[in-house]
Structures are given as structure tokens and as C-alpha cells.
Design a protein around this motif. Sequence first.
Motif, mmCIF file in Angstrom:
data_model
loop_
_atom_site.group_PDB
_atom_site.id
_atom_site.type_symbol
_atom_site.label_atom_id
_atom_site.label_comp_id
_atom_site.label_asym_id
_atom_site.label_seq_id
_atom_site.Cartn_x
_atom_site.Cartn_y
_atom_site.Cartn_z
ATOM 1 N N SER A 1 0.773 -1.155 0.005
ATOM 2 C CA SER A 1 -0.035 -0.070 -0.130
ATOM 3 C C SER A 1 0.951 1.315 0.125
ATOM 4 O O SER A 1 2.015 1.098 0.163
ATOM 5 N N LYS A 2 0.238 2.264 -0.264
ATOM 6 C CA LYS A 2 0.963 3.709 -0.073
ATOM 7 C C LYS A 2 1.578 3.793 1.002
ATOM 8 O O LYS A 2 2.822 4.356 1.164
ATOM 9 N N SER A 3 0.856 3.608 2.304
ATOM 10 C CA SER A 3 1.766 3.844 3.626
ATOM 11 C C SER A 3 2.761 2.973 3.794
ATOM 12 O O SER A 3 3.755 3.253 4.356
ATOM 13 N N GLU A 4 2.766 1.741 3.146
ATOM 14 C CA GLU A 4 3.972 0.851 3.571
ATOM 15 C C GLU A 4 4.925 1.046 2.491
ATOM 16 O O GLU A 4 6.250 1.230 3.085
ATOM 17 N N SER B 1 10.847 5.739 4.454
ATOM 18 C CA SER B 1 10.716 6.929 5.254
ATOM 19 C C SER B 1 10.381 8.283 4.824
ATOM 20 O O SER B 1 10.964 9.201 5.132
ATOM 21 N N HIS C 1 6.790 10.704 3.813
ATOM 22 C CA HIS C 1 5.246 11.024 3.618
ATOM 23 C C HIS C 1 4.598 10.466 2.835
ATOM 24 O O HIS C 1 5.062 10.439 1.394
ATOM 25 N N PRO C 2 3.332 10.036 2.644
ATOM 26 C CA PRO C 2 2.629 9.251 1.612
ATOM 27 C C PRO C 2 2.488 10.038 0.601
ATOM 28 O O PRO C 2 2.546 9.605 -0.547
ATOM 29 N N ALA D 1 5.599 4.280 1.877
ATOM 30 C CA ALA D 1 5.994 5.506 2.582
ATOM 31 C C ALA D 1 6.908 5.034 3.886
ATOM 32 O O ALA D 1 7.975 5.745 4.299
ATOM 33 N N ASP D 2 6.488 4.141 4.484
ATOM 34 C CA ASP D 2 7.254 3.520 5.880
ATOM 35 C C ASP D 2 8.610 3.052 5.286
ATOM 36 O O ASP D 2 9.525 3.361 6.104
ATOM 37 N N ASP E 1 3.291 9.591 -3.768
ATOM 38 C CA ASP E 1 2.610 9.982 -5.103
ATOM 39 C C ASP E 1 3.398 10.708 -5.972
ATOM 40 O O ASP E 1 3.382 10.613 -7.300
#
Length: 56
Positions: free
Chosen positions: A8-11, A17, A19-20, A13-14, A24
Motif C-alpha cells: 500500500s502507499k503507507s507501506e 521513510s 510522507h505518503p 512510505a514507511d 505519489d
Amino acid sequence: MSDDRLLSKSEVADRLSVHPATVDRWTKDGRITGKVRIGGRVGWRASAIQSLIATA
């Protein structure tokens, strides 16, 4: 061996390191590849993200 899981986008981003919103922007700019759209869902191939991390 290739990792074909979709993140996912959040994964993403994590793992990077960031921001989501940066995920993008970097996808739009071509820095991040491996974006896949299945129906209304979007994911990024884990192998593409791992390659990006390895080359950084």
C-alpha cells in the motif's frame, strides 16, 4: 527471487521513510516504479521498492 507482493502507499512510505504524499509525487515523477492498479485499488510491487532502496 522476485517479491511480487503489492504494498500500500503507507507501506511504501514507511519503507522509504517519507510522507505518503511523497510516494505519489515520486511515482508521478518516475522515481518510483512498479505501480499497479487492480480495479479501484492501487499498490506498488515490493520488488520495485526493494530495488529502489538497494540503489539509494
